[in-house]
Design a protein around this motif. Structure first.
Motif, short mmCIF file in Angstrom:
data_model
loop_
_atom_site.label_atom_id
_atom_site.label_comp_id
_atom_site.label_asym_id
_atom_site.label_seq_id
_atom_site.Cartn_x
_atom_site.Cartn_y
_atom_site.Cartn_z
N PHE A 42 4.47 21.54 -3.43
CA PHE A 42 4.34 21.61 -4.88
C PHE A 42 2.91 21.34 -5.36
N PHE A 43 2.14 20.58 -4.59
CA PHE A 43 0.74 20.40 -4.98
C PHE A 43 0.00 21.74 -4.91
N PHE A 44 0.38 22.56 -3.95
CA PHE A 44 -0.32 23.82 -3.73
C PHE A 44 0.20 24.95 -4.63
N MET A 45 1.40 24.78 -5.17
CA MET A 45 2.08 25.90 -5.83
C MET A 45 1.29 26.58 -6.96
N PRO A 46 0.60 25.84 -7.83
CA PRO A 46 -0.12 26.54 -8.90
C PRO A 46 -1.12 27.56 -8.36
N GLN A 47 -1.57 27.35 -7.14
CA GLN A 47 -2.57 28.20 -6.54
C GLN A 47 -2.08 29.63 -6.31
N VAL A 48 -0.78 29.83 -6.19
CA VAL A 48 -0.28 31.18 -5.92
C VAL A 48 0.02 31.94 -7.21
N LEU A 49 -0.12 31.29 -8.34
CA LEU A 49 0.23 31.94 -9.60
C LEU A 49 -0.95 32.68 -10.21
N GLY A 76 0.82 -1.20 0.00
CA GLY A 76 0.00 0.00 0.00
C GLY A 76 0.86 1.25 0.00
N ARG A 77 1.92 1.21 0.80
CA ARG A 77 2.79 2.37 0.86
C ARG A 77 3.47 2.61 -0.49
N GLY A 78 3.82 1.50 -1.15
CA GLY A 78 4.43 1.62 -2.48
C GLY A 78 3.47 2.32 -3.44
N VAL A 79 2.21 1.86 -3.45
CA VAL A 79 1.21 2.47 -4.33
C VAL A 79 1.04 3.95 -4.00
N THR A 80 0.97 4.24 -2.69
CA THR A 80 0.85 5.63 -2.26
C THR A 80 1.92 6.50 -2.89
N TYR A 81 3.17 6.03 -2.80
CA TYR A 81 4.26 6.85 -3.32
C TYR A 81 4.23 6.96 -4.83
N VAL A 82 3.80 5.89 -5.49
CA VAL A 82 3.71 5.98 -6.96
C VAL A 82 2.72 7.08 -7.34
N ILE A 83 1.56 7.09 -6.68
CA ILE A 83 0.56 8.12 -7.00
C ILE A 83 1.08 9.51 -6.65
N PHE A 92 1.75 12.67 -9.29
CA PHE A 92 1.18 14.01 -9.21
C PHE A 92 2.25 15.08 -9.05
N LEU A 93 3.30 14.73 -8.35
CA LEU A 93 4.40 15.69 -8.21
C LEU A 93 4.93 16.06 -9.59
N VAL A 94 5.06 15.03 -10.44
CA VAL A 94 5.54 15.28 -11.81
C VAL A 94 4.54 16.16 -12.56
N ILE A 95 3.25 15.84 -12.42
CA ILE A 95 2.22 16.62 -13.12
C ILE A 95 2.26 18.09 -12.70
N PHE A 96 2.51 18.32 -11.42
CA PHE A 96 2.51 19.70 -10.95
C PHE A 96 3.83 20.42 -11.23
N LEU A 97 4.92 19.66 -11.26
CA LEU A 97 6.22 20.31 -11.40
C LEU A 97 6.70 20.43 -12.84
N LEU A 98 6.36 19.43 -13.67
CA LEU A 98 6.93 19.39 -15.01
C LEU A 98 6.70 20.68 -15.81
#
Lengths: 296, 309
Positions: B124-131, A28-35, A39-45
């Motif tokens: 980083f999940f919240f970051m777009p919110q400040v833009l 479960g923890r593995g799945v958690t981190y994958v998700i 999302f980190l990639v989706i928000f940062l990329l």
């Protein structure tokens, strides 16, 4: 932190926690981190893409969007700053933000205090009038606001964004500060009053210093709003010399569409101030959002 | 006379009821009046003036505003573009409310126990919110670009080049493409509020449910969600109010196009008011947005009251 360590493992030490169950939990923890990482990639990329593009030529951006720039070219940023008018947009935004933050915070602080701590005829009605402003969209007021500013002869000046900007941010400010002042014990004021202080003295010397945490949150929020606000300057301030960064960035985008490195540089410049502020004051942002939405 | 001297302070002329209430209230008035004046001038007055404008055929130029009664509203009913904008707005409100809540809830639950990296993820999940929406609009405009956008490149890379297209130029998908950008920017907000709400969810109850053999889904649906009801109401209401008046992100990304495929009520109002100079008609549109938003927020207040009762 004692509270959070208890919060860390809500399911821990149940009698059912057998060995097989633990294995499932590991998976479960593995799945958690994958998700989470997905999302980190989706928000940062998108950010990484834009920021690295700011240092590339248009050809380089076309070749491989995610390759790091071959060398740090500052030309795009310099050009956006000068030719792209970002130096002017930044200065304008600084003026707008300073005026709107100062005005809305001062007035909301005074009114929030008056509406929570002082006797006033029709206090509840005044409060409701202000709070209704939280639910009214900008479109409900924008058209007459435009003609009002025109009749006051301040359309196409800094005031055309500053004055309505302060007014439209009063409901949120009053709501936040009133909530904050109501959390302070009124007896503090009584002590100062028996010592002969007038109401202004009580506010200035007793209550205001205590309200600093609430004020700081409010300042951060009004700043973020003023820096990012788009519709008001779009409608009320059309001269390029008066445009704030948000609006300037949009017209800049239209002007330099073909020059991708330049666009990326402009977008990067326009987000730097809020990103820095956010990373420094992250907790205030997050607390402010939560307080604004949940307390009332 | 001796008695009256004792009562002196109470019957002195300076203590007339007016003077007394002035002394009682002057501090409050002094504190509230500056904000109230500005608010009345720039918010309350324009609000009512919108309603008045909507009953005229004013074009913003003439000195006389000709009274036309409800004619603008009658015209709205026959206006194809109005219904189209309304339809887009409703799609926007539904998708733009549900999607951020579902994703924000998932992320909040995953980070509830503050696993390693909690702060990093939250930051980083919240970051777009400040833009600003302009920045978000331009970034997504790039992502969707038919020539160099990373979305098409990613689709090509996994062999789905058939669906790659100019996302913002295709009337069939443009609205949803803009919505995805808006959802991306809103998730952080919903996530942070739900995360705060989760701090008040009883862990004992969850533990009891686990012992009783409830699976993850049952625990979530029957134990966690009911305890989050209040917070969810607030989030939903805020998203509804924001959704009905959405303007910035649509205006920046598509301007309502292509061929009105992304026209929403607010962009339509803007065009009528400031490019067509149909001030009266635009005001009627603005009143419609106001009424819909107010209905949404009244519902919200009702829900909150029910929750507090």
């Amino acid at each position: 932190m004692a509270v959070t360590s208890a919060a860390r493992e809500p399911f821990a030490s149940t009698p059912a926690a057998s060995r097989g169950f633990n294995l499932g939990r590991l998976a479960g923890r593995g799945v958690t981190y994958v998700i989470l990482i997905a999302f980190l990639v989706i928000f940062l990329l998108p950010f990484i893409w834009i920021w690295s593009s700011a240092f590339k030529t248009s050809q380089e951006i076309g070749r491989n969007p995610f390759a790091l720039p071959t060398e740090l070219r500052w030309e795009n940023l310099v050009e956006a700053w000068t030719v792209g008018h970002f130096s002017e947009y930044m200065l304008n935004s600084a003026i707008y933000c300073a005026a709107i933050v100062a005005g809305s915070v001062a007035l909301a602080c005074l009114a929030g205090y008056g509406l929570s701590m002082l006797p006033l005829p029709g206090r509840d009605s005044v409060l409701v009038l202000f709070l209704l402003g939280l639910t009214v969209p900008f479109q409900s007021v924008m058209i007459p606001m435009y003609y009002l500013l025109r009749d006051l002869n301040i359309l196409e000046t800094y005031w055309a964004f500053i004055l309505p900007g302060i007014a439209i941010r009063l409901p949120f400010g009053i709501f936040l500060m009133r909530g904050f002042f109501r959390g302070l014990p009124p007896e503090l004021g009584d002590a100062a009053r028996t010592d002969g202080a007038n109401e202004w003295g009580v506010f200035r010397q007793v209550m205001l210093p205590l309200s600093w945490p609430g004020l700081a949150t409010l300042i951060v929020f009004q700043f973020m709003w003023a820096w990012n606000e788009f519709a008001m300057p779009l409608i009320f301030v059309q001269r390029d010399e008066l445009r704030p960064v948000s609006l300037g960035t949009m017209f800049f985008f239209g002007r330099f569409t073909a020059d991708r490195g330049m666009i990326a540089a402009g977008v990067t410049i326009s987000m730097i101030p809020v990103i820095i502020l956010y990373l420094l004051l992250q907790r205030r942002f997050i607390e402010g959002i939560t307080a604004g939405a949940l307390k009332s | 006379m001796a008695g009256t001297t004792l009562d002196g302070p109470f019957i002195a002329p300076s203590s007339s009821p007016v003077a007394r209430s002035w002394r009682r209230y002057r501090a409050g008035i002094f504190f509230v009046l500056p904000a109230l004046i500005l608010y009345l001038l720039f918010m309350v007055y324009p609000f009512f003036r919108s309603i008045y404008f909507s009953l005229t055929s004013w074009n913003g130029v003439t000195a006389v505003k000709e009274w036309v009664g409800l004619a603008n509203y009658r015209e709205l009913i026959g206006d194809r573009l109005f219904w189209l904008s309304l339809q887009h707005t409703i799609i926007w409100v539904i998708v733009g409310t549900i999607a951020p809540i579902v994703i924000g809830m998932l992320l909040a639950i995953l980070l509830w126990r503050r696993p390693k990296g909690f702060t990093l993820f939250r930051t980083f999940f919240f970051m777009p919110q400040v833009l600003s929406t302009v920045v978000i609009g331009i970034v997504w405009n790039w992502i969707y670009n038919p020539i160099f956008g990373i979305l098409n490149e990613a689709l090509d890379a996994v062999g789905l080049e058939d669906i790659s297209r100019g996302w913002l130029g295709d009337p069939d998908v443009a609205l949803y493409a803009v919505l995805v950008a808006a959802i991306w920017a809103t998730i952080g907000f919903v996530f942070v509020i739900l995360l705060a709400g989760l701090q008040n969810v009883s862990k004992d109850l969850l533990e009891a449910a686990t012992i009783d053999g409830a699976n993850v889904w049952q625990r979530f649906w029957n134990v966690t969600v009911p305890q989050l009801a209040g917070v969810l109401n607030v989030v939903i209401a805020l998203l509804l109010i924001g959704g009905f008046s959405v303007f910035d992100v649509v205006f920046v990304m598509t301007g309502g196009g292509p061929a009105n495929a992304t026209e929403v009520l607010a962009t339509y109002t803007y065009k009528e008011a400031f490019t067509q100079n149909n001030v009266g008609y635009a005001s009627a549109l603005a009143v419609v947005i106001t009424v819909i938003s107010l209905i949404a927020s009244v519902t919200f207040i009702r829900l909150r009251e029910r929750q507090e009762a």
